[in-house]
Design a protein around this motif. Sequence first.
Motif, PDB file in Angstrom:
ATOM      1  N   GLN A 295     -17.369   1.431 -12.199  1.00  0.00           N
ATOM      2  CA  GLN A 295     -17.366   1.922 -10.828  1.00  0.00           C
ATOM      3  C   GLN A 295     -15.938   2.299 -10.437  1.00  0.00           C
ATOM      4  O   GLN A 295     -15.060   1.451 -10.361  1.00  0.00           O
ATOM      5  CB  GLN A 295     -17.924   0.860  -9.890  1.00  0.00           C
ATOM      6  N   VAL A 296     -15.733   3.572 -10.222  1.00  0.00           N
ATOM      7  CA  VAL A 296     -14.388   4.132 -10.029  1.00  0.00           C
ATOM      8  C   VAL A 296     -14.108   4.322  -8.542  1.00  0.00           C
ATOM      9  O   VAL A 296     -14.962   4.800  -7.789  1.00  0.00           O
ATOM     10  CB  VAL A 296     -14.249   5.475 -10.768  1.00  0.00           C
ATOM     11  N   THR A 297     -12.911   3.950  -8.111  1.00  0.00           N
ATOM     12  CA  THR A 297     -12.431   4.165  -6.741  1.00  0.00           C
ATOM     13  C   THR A 297     -11.132   4.957  -6.806  1.00  0.00           C
ATOM     14  O   THR A 297     -10.236   4.631  -7.592  1.00  0.00           O
ATOM     15  CB  THR A 297     -12.187   2.819  -6.034  1.00  0.00           C
ATOM     16  N   TYR A 298     -11.007   5.987  -6.005  1.00  0.00           N
ATOM     17  CA  TYR A 298      -9.846   6.877  -6.004  1.00  0.00           C
ATOM     18  C   TYR A 298      -8.893   6.493  -4.876  1.00  0.00           C
ATOM     19  O   TYR A 298      -9.323   6.095  -3.790  1.00  0.00           O
ATOM     20  CB  TYR A 298     -10.272   8.325  -5.824  1.00  0.00           C
ATOM     21  N   SER A 299      -7.591   6.667  -5.134  1.00  0.00           N
ATOM     22  CA  SER A 299      -6.576   6.442  -4.103  1.00  0.00           C
ATOM     23  C   SER A 299      -5.327   7.221  -4.484  1.00  0.00           C
ATOM     24  O   SER A 299      -5.158   7.646  -5.635  1.00  0.00           O
ATOM     25  CB  SER A 299      -6.268   4.952  -3.959  1.00  0.00           C
ATOM     26  N   LEU A 300      -4.438   7.433  -3.500  1.00  0.00           N
ATOM     27  CA  LEU A 300      -3.192   8.155  -3.735  1.00  0.00           C
ATOM     28  C   LEU A 300      -2.158   7.199  -4.307  1.00  0.00           C
ATOM     29  O   LEU A 300      -2.065   6.040  -3.895  1.00  0.00           O
ATOM     30  CB  LEU A 300      -2.683   8.770  -2.433  1.00  0.00           C
ATOM     31  N   LEU A 301      -1.347   7.706  -5.246  1.00  0.00           N
ATOM     32  CA  LEU A 301      -0.315   6.881  -5.872  1.00  0.00           C
ATOM     33  C   LEU A 301       0.834   6.604  -4.904  1.00  0.00           C
ATOM     34  O   LEU A 301       1.040   7.360  -3.943  1.00  0.00           O
ATOM     35  CB  LEU A 301       0.224   7.574  -7.115  1.00  0.00           C
ATOM     36  N   PRO A 302       1.581   5.565  -5.103  1.00  0.00           N
ATOM     37  CA  PRO A 302       2.739   5.278  -4.241  1.00  0.00           C
ATOM     38  C   PRO A 302       3.754   6.429  -4.319  1.00  0.00           C
ATOM     39  O   PRO A 302       3.911   7.073  -5.359  1.00  0.00           O
ATOM     40  CB  PRO A 302       3.311   3.990  -4.833  1.00  0.00           C
ATOM     41  N   PRO A 303       4.433   6.714  -3.201  1.00  0.00           N
ATOM     42  CA  PRO A 303       5.386   7.850  -3.171  1.00  0.00           C
ATOM     43  C   PRO A 303       6.655   7.535  -3.943  1.00  0.00           C
ATOM     44  O   PRO A 303       7.095   6.394  -4.022  1.00  0.00           O
ATOM     45  CB  PRO A 303       5.657   8.027  -1.683  1.00  0.00           C
ATOM     46  N   GLN A 304       7.217   8.597  -4.526  1.00  0.00           N
ATOM     47  CA  GLN A 304       8.548   8.443  -5.132  1.00  0.00           C
ATOM     48  C   GLN A 304       9.630   8.385  -4.048  1.00  0.00           C
ATOM     49  O   GLN A 304      10.640   7.721  -4.210  1.00  0.00           O
ATOM     50  CB  GLN A 304       8.822   9.607  -6.084  1.00  0.00           C
ATOM     51  N   ASP A 305       9.384   9.131  -2.972  1.00  0.00           N
ATOM     52  CA  ASP A 305      10.306   9.108  -1.835  1.00  0.00           C
ATOM     53  C   ASP A 305       9.585   8.446  -0.671  1.00  0.00           C
ATOM     54  O   ASP A 305       8.678   9.034  -0.075  1.00  0.00           O
ATOM     55  CB  ASP A 305      10.715  10.541  -1.465  1.00  0.00           C
ATOM     56  N   PRO A 306       9.916   7.218  -0.343  1.00  0.00           N
ATOM     57  CA  PRO A 306       9.185   6.528   0.727  1.00  0.00           C
ATOM     58  C   PRO A 306       9.347   7.175   2.092  1.00  0.00           C
ATOM     59  O   PRO A 306       8.628   6.826   3.024  1.00  0.00           O
ATOM     60  CB  PRO A 306       9.780   5.112   0.680  1.00  0.00           C
ATOM     61  N   GLN A 307      10.290   8.135   2.248  1.00  0.00           N
ATOM     62  CA  GLN A 307      10.502   8.783   3.546  1.00  0.00           C
ATOM     63  C   GLN A 307       9.524   9.915   3.801  1.00  0.00           C
ATOM     64  O   GLN A 307       9.422  10.415   4.924  1.00  0.00           O
ATOM     65  CB  GLN A 307      11.940   9.329   3.618  1.00  0.00           C
ATOM     66  N   LEU A 308       8.817  10.334   2.770  1.00  0.00           N
ATOM     67  CA  LEU A 308       7.919  11.476   2.923  1.00  0.00           C
ATOM     68  C   LEU A 308       6.601  11.019   3.547  1.00  0.00           C
ATOM     69  O   LEU A 308       5.982  10.078   3.069  1.00  0.00           O
ATOM     70  CB  LEU A 308       7.670  12.122   1.560  1.00  0.00           C
ATOM     71  N   PRO A 309       6.117  11.696   4.581  1.00  0.00           N
ATOM     72  CA  PRO A 309       4.912  11.258   5.322  1.00  0.00           C
ATOM     73  C   PRO A 309       3.628  11.804   4.710  1.00  0.00           C
ATOM     74  O   PRO A 309       2.883  12.517   5.377  1.00  0.00           O
ATOM     75  CB  PRO A 309       5.173  11.830   6.713  1.00  0.00           C
ATOM     76  N   LEU A 310       3.347  11.476   3.446  1.00  0.00           N
ATOM     77  CA  LEU A 310       2.149  12.014   2.801  1.00  0.00           C
ATOM     78  C   LEU A 310       0.866  11.528   3.471  1.00  0.00           C
ATOM     79  O   LEU A 310      -0.116  12.251   3.551  1.00  0.00           O
ATOM     80  CB  LEU A 310       2.126  11.622   1.321  1.00  0.00           C
ATOM     81  N   ALA A 311       0.913  10.291   4.004  1.00  0.00           N
ATOM     82  CA  ALA A 311      -0.297   9.743   4.610  1.00  0.00           C
ATOM     83  C   ALA A 311      -0.780  10.567   5.786  1.00  0.00           C
ATOM     84  O   ALA A 311      -1.961  10.545   6.127  1.00  0.00           O
ATOM     85  CB  ALA A 311      -0.042   8.302   5.044  1.00  0.00           C
ATOM     86  N   SER A 312       0.139  11.324   6.430  1.00  0.00           N
ATOM     87  CA  SER A 312      -0.266  12.167   7.558  1.00  0.00           C
ATOM     88  C   SER A 312      -0.618  13.583   7.126  1.00  0.00           C
ATOM     89  O   SER A 312      -1.036  14.391   7.953  1.00  0.00           O
ATOM     90  CB  SER A 312       0.868  12.212   8.592  1.00  0.00           C
ATOM     91  N   LEU A 313      -0.458  13.884   5.819  1.00  0.00           N
ATOM     92  CA  LEU A 313      -0.731  15.239   5.336  1.00  0.00           C
ATOM     93  C   LEU A 313      -2.025  15.317   4.527  1.00  0.00           C
ATOM     94  O   LEU A 313      -2.825  16.234   4.715  1.00  0.00           O
ATOM     95  CB  LEU A 313       0.444  15.728   4.468  1.00  0.00           C
ATOM     96  N   VAL A 314      -2.211  14.378   3.596  1.00  0.00           N
ATOM     97  CA  VAL A 314      -3.316  14.455   2.643  1.00  0.00           C
ATOM     98  C   VAL A 314      -4.025  13.098   2.590  1.00  0.00           C
ATOM     99  O   VAL A 314      -3.374  12.053   2.677  1.00  0.00           O
ATOM    100  CB  VAL A 314      -2.824  14.843   1.233  1.00  0.00           C
ATOM    101  N   SER A 315      -5.345  13.142   2.429  1.00  0.00           N
ATOM    102  CA  SER A 315      -6.136  11.926   2.200  1.00  0.00           C
ATOM    103  C   SER A 315      -7.152  12.210   1.100  1.00  0.00           C
ATOM    104  O   SER A 315      -7.446  13.363   0.784  1.00  0.00           O
ATOM    105  CB  SER A 315      -6.845  11.477   3.481  1.00  0.00           C
TER     106      SER A 315
END
Length: 699
Positions: free
Chosen positions: A485-505
């Motif tokens: 049973q596979v669950t998908y998630s985004l990998l941790p950022p290389q640059d913690p200052q980048l706001p990926l959580a507000s751009l892509v899900s």
Amino acid sequence: MEAGEERFPKQRQVLILFLLMRVALAGWESRRYSVMEETESGSFVANLAKDLGLGAGELAARGARVVTEDNEPRLQLDLQTGDLILNEKLDREEMCGPTDLCVMHFQVLLKKPLGVFRAELLVRDINDHSPEFPEREMTLKILENSSPGTVFPLKKAQDLDVGKNNIQNYNISPNSHFHVSTRNRGDGRKYPELVLDKELDREEEAEFRLTLTALDGGSPPRSGTTQVRVLVLDVNDNAPEFAQMLYQVQVPENSPVGALVVKVSARDLDTGTNGEISYSLFYSSQEISTTFELNSLSGEVRLIKKLDFETISSYELDIDASDGGGLSGKCSVSIEVVDVNDNSPELTISSLTSPIPENSPDTEVALFRIRDRDSGDNGRMACFIQDDLPFLLKQSTENFYTLVTNGALDRETKAEYNVTIIVTDLGTPSLKTEHNITVLVSDVNDNAPAFTQTSYTLFVRENNSPALHIGSVSATDRDAGANAQVTYSLLPPQDPQLPLASLVSINADNGQLFALRALDYEALRVLEFGVGAVDRGSPALSSPALVLRDAAKHRLLVLVKDNGEPPLSASVTLHVLLVDGFSQPYLPLPEAAADAAQADPLTVYLVIALASVSSLFLFSVLAFIAVRLRQRNRGASLGGCSVPEGYFPGHLVDVSGTGTLSQSYQYEVCLTGDSGNEFKFLKPIFPNIQGQSLGSKSE
């Protein structure tokens, strides 16, 4: 040679295992316990834990159990105390019949590790049966001229007890002409004989009535009686005589009902009624009378019931031949039942383990015992399984076998095996027994999730609506259940200052990617971010990662993990390109250019054809421009700029972030005769994107 080299090491392994088992069992010599018959159920027999040298609780930990030869639950083992107790009252006569020594063989099976403790239980006889004669009265005819000392056999009594509890002697009521002697034959049975002490005179006394008593050796002794009627006959000086005093015959146990067993023959020298002979069974037990039939005129003995060597292997018949004058002669018939191969081997499963985990070599699947009720080669057996299965049979001790795995199993290759255990005897013809075992293979987390593509490239139109579905990734796992049973998630950022959580899900269940807000091509051209896929048992990944840059290509690393212990993983790369209103929907990637260089000859031919068409097109454009310039020169002489709307096709001019004109606008440049130039903005042109769908292009 290779097959032979592989076979001999296996044989050495089996030999070593057998030697180790013999060493392990060397201290476990077969022990004999004893108990009196008719002892109450629940009575103590012995403490097996002490005899085995095992501590308290070890019997339960090693899965000890008691197995008897006939699989009857006569004994019970207390796993906590180690006491062997009776599970029921034992009847020695029912178990062993007339056999003097009544021994019940049993084994104590130990698992983890395997061990077999052999033991015997001697059931001792008690004097619980009295002697019994086959008839309440027997008649004996004696010639009046019989000389003193003549012996007349009498019918013996039967006592189901054995040893000293069986019949020891006979006596007869006091009289003046006879006494009884007890004769012990070679088979251990005692027979009474009436001995004439004084001459008879029929005219003086023609009949005697005597009481015959049989006594056993019990304490106190038991007895049985019968009446003996002695008739004194007139002289008949010749008694019937048999051709043989002992007939010995062998009869196969599969002989049909009605088959001739033996024919006895006697003759009498007298004539008339004194010479007419009739045959009868002198002594007939219930077993003999229901198995054989004697023809009184011919002396033929025939079967009236099927024989069974495994139940009774021999019979003893006493036959009497009497003439019309009352004289008789006797003979014995010894019948030996010959064993035939009429019993198939038997297989009893003692333990079975299913399912078994994959990747676990040398796992015990089953423990079983085989036996054959026949004798000789008919009772010797061979045991094997199919050759194409990853299992082995190992003989532990006596007729016990274990079925073990031959190396590690792979559930993804095969999740279920049907194992057929075949047991054959060495008789002619050979009989066999087959027992099928279904072995299920349980899943172990030994497969990492794998993406359906090695990399993904997604195209997103700028100024998109929020929550726009921009593409999907997909991963599968060959394991089963929670491990797959596979669950998908985004990998941790290389640059913690980048706001990926507000751009892509990403949808954790199906791998669908969404843009959370409108994207601006001029501010953000390419997103490269990672995705992780884990199964239900793996730890969740932390916040997503985002890399923002202006390079032509950005990569999104997708990581997928399964639910196993330890979790396994796989990764894939996504390429996400942000385009300006789809003005560059087919922007080539660097890898595409590199791959094109290695194209096959068909690609080369296509490139040549495309170059030819492009050259022809360029020539046409140059000719068209020359004509237009000529027309412009005429227009210049008029002092104005006259260019029709749509003079330059929109698909020829681009404006992009690199300084070129965009398809979204059309411009016109006019050159006049004076020093000034006129730049005319015509109108914006928007491409028709109603029928276009946003998707992903895989690289």
